[in-house]
Design a protein around this motif. Structure first.
Motif, mmCIF file in Angstrom:
data_model
loop_
_atom_site.group_PDB
_atom_site.id
_atom_site.type_symbol
_atom_site.label_atom_id
_atom_site.label_comp_id
_atom_site.label_asym_id
_atom_site.label_seq_id
_atom_site.Cartn_x
_atom_site.Cartn_y
_atom_site.Cartn_z
ATOM 1 N N HIS A 134 0.754 -1.044 0.078
ATOM 2 C CA HIS A 134 0.133 0.063 -0.032
ATOM 3 C C HIS A 134 0.976 1.242 -0.017
ATOM 4 O O HIS A 134 1.229 1.742 1.096
ATOM 5 N N GLN A 138 -2.050 4.338 0.741
ATOM 6 C CA GLN A 138 -3.277 3.984 0.111
ATOM 7 C C GLN A 138 -3.257 2.636 -0.288
ATOM 8 O O GLN A 138 -2.333 2.019 -0.997
ATOM 9 N N PRO A 139 -4.557 2.081 -0.115
ATOM 10 C CA PRO A 139 -4.622 0.395 -0.284
ATOM 11 C C PRO A 139 -4.560 0.201 -1.797
ATOM 12 O O PRO A 139 -4.967 0.857 -2.447
ATOM 13 N N ASP A 141 -5.765 -2.372 -4.789
ATOM 14 C CA ASP A 141 -7.100 -3.026 -5.336
ATOM 15 C C ASP A 141 -7.262 -4.311 -4.857
ATOM 16 O O ASP A 141 -7.157 -5.549 -5.303
ATOM 17 N N TYR A 168 -10.049 0.652 3.700
ATOM 18 C CA TYR A 168 -10.318 0.065 2.304
ATOM 19 C C TYR A 168 -11.984 -0.384 2.178
ATOM 20 O O TYR A 168 -12.138 -1.295 2.842
ATOM 21 N N ILE A 173 -7.923 -1.099 7.189
ATOM 22 C CA ILE A 173 -6.926 -1.876 6.796
ATOM 23 C C ILE A 173 -6.150 -2.699 7.908
ATOM 24 O O ILE A 173 -5.840 -2.091 9.047
ATOM 25 N N CYS A 294 -11.628 4.436 -0.690
ATOM 26 C CA CYS A 294 -10.408 4.318 0.243
ATOM 27 C C CYS A 294 -10.084 5.638 1.003
ATOM 28 O O CYS A 294 -10.164 6.610 0.543
#
Length: 388
Positions: A134, A138-139, A141, A168, A173, A294
């Motif tokens: 990540h 940011q995670p 997909d 997410y 997360i 997200c």
């Protein structure tokens, strides 16, 4: 001239008092505070189990081992990450390979992963484990990666070293809904810190037990795990080849205290990112695309230079910013550029989008105690470097 670092820890008096309390207690190494810290993170993430260790690198290693990664197995990760995301597979004797990134999010591309899996299946070289990272918080997909795992049979370790406090699909997360194990880092520049430390999250009882065993020399005092009856109250058995990857109560105390401000830290990072986005909108740079649904932990704020609109190189801009005290950084050099990996046979140009990213990326300062004044200095310096 005082410099503004790209990241730094935020330590308050409560954090200090928590560590002092441990220093004055009966336990300094692994004791009750480690268990409290694990419970705190597990509850926050809605995960069943948390296994605290001395670094995220250690967590990645024991995660691979717990999933049975060994000699000749294949592990895939992204090239745009710190080397630990790939090294952990090599520690186990596995073969490592890289999946190119999405050009907009700069996380592992699900499309490229799907194409690579189709090709690998034809030659009988499917991965045992895939490690999405990540980037910046940011995670990836994860739903898309999970669906592919169901089709092709690989396990998933989420490298969420940058991402505690993020979400997410509106869920935390670290809940391992789309992975077997999720790993966090608590290095000082990360979202919360234990000075050095990491944690592995899982919902699998067997994996949790295995990782706890491996973090402490492979030694057990549990009668049910021993190969024969205990020889006395002093007795223990080494039943696996483990490591000394334990977290101390000192480190856990700092982490437990920091957990009380985790949401505050992430909210502050989010505010600074919004301001960066607004004030840099007219400049020849672009930030990484944030996916709807997200919520990034924003360990990093990365911009990509629109070099076709700038009369300077990436290095010139980087060095100009450093000269005026802006502690920019670059996350990351493609892992396969490292000499060790080149000696394994990887060549420059192996992943096209990763190469493009590396030629354009710069990480700007971002941390909770950053001030508006400091951010204005960063923005003014960047404008000066880009436009003069």
């Amino acid at each position: 001239m005082s410099s503004i670092p790209y990241g730094r820890q935020d330590i308050n008096q409560d954090d200090i008092d928590s560590v002092i309390a441990v220093l004055q207690s009966d336990f300094l190494t692994q004791g009750p505070v480690v268990i409290q810290f694990e419970k705190s993170v597990a509850n926050y993430c809605s995960a069943q189990y948390a296994v605290a260790v001395n670094s995220a690198t250690s967590a990645l290693h024991i995660a691979c081992l717990a999933l049975g990664v060994g000699n000749g197995d294949i592990v895939w990760t992204t090239p745009i990450t710190f080397v630990a995301s790939a090294n952990c597979a090599l520690y186990c004797g596995a073969v490592i390979d890289f999946v190119d990134i999405d050009p907009f999010t700069c996380n592992m591309s699900v499309g490229n992963l799907a194409e690579k899996l189709i090709a690998a299946e034809k030659v009988g070289k499917l991965p045992k484990v895939v490690i999405p990272v990540h980037l910046g918080g940011q995670p990836c997909d994860m739903e898309g990666i999970f669906e592919l795992s169901q089709q092709y049979g690989f396990k998933i370790i989420e490298d969420a070293s940058h991402a505690i406090g993020g979400k997410y699909n509106q869920e935390p997360i670290g809940n391992c809904r789309y992975s077997n194990i999720t790993v966090f880092s608590f290095h000082p520049v990360k979202i919360i810190t234990t000075a050095e430390g990491g944690m592995a999250m899982t919902n699998d009882t067997h994996l949790a037990k295995r990782m706890r065993l491996l973090r402490s020399h492979g030694i057990t005092r549990d009668d049910q795990e021993m190969t024969h009856q205990s020889e006395g109250p002093w007795y223990y058995q080494q039943i696996a080849l483990g490591y000394n990857y334990r977290m101390t109560d000192l480190h856990a105390a700092l982490g437990l205290s920091q957990m009380s401000r985790l949401n505050e830290f992430v909210a502050k990072r989010q505010e600074f990112v919004k301001r960066y986005d607004q004030l840099l909108a007219s400049l020849p740079v672009r930030s990484l695309l944030q996916i709807e649904g997200c919520y990034s932990g924003f360990h990093l704020y990365v911009v990509r230079l629109k070099l076709s609109e700038i009369n300077k190189t990436q290095r010139q801009i980087f060095e100009e910013l450093r000269r005026v005290g802006i502690g920019v950084n670059l996350h990351y050099i493609p892992v396969y550029h490292q000499p060790y990996y080149e000696n394994l046979g990887f060549k420059r140009g192996y992943c096209f989008e990763a190469e493009q990213y590396y030629a354009e990326a710069i990480s700007l300062p971002l941390f909770p105690s950053l001030t508006i004044h400091q951010q204005d200095i960063v923005i003014a310096a960047l404008k000066q470097a880009l436009l003069k």
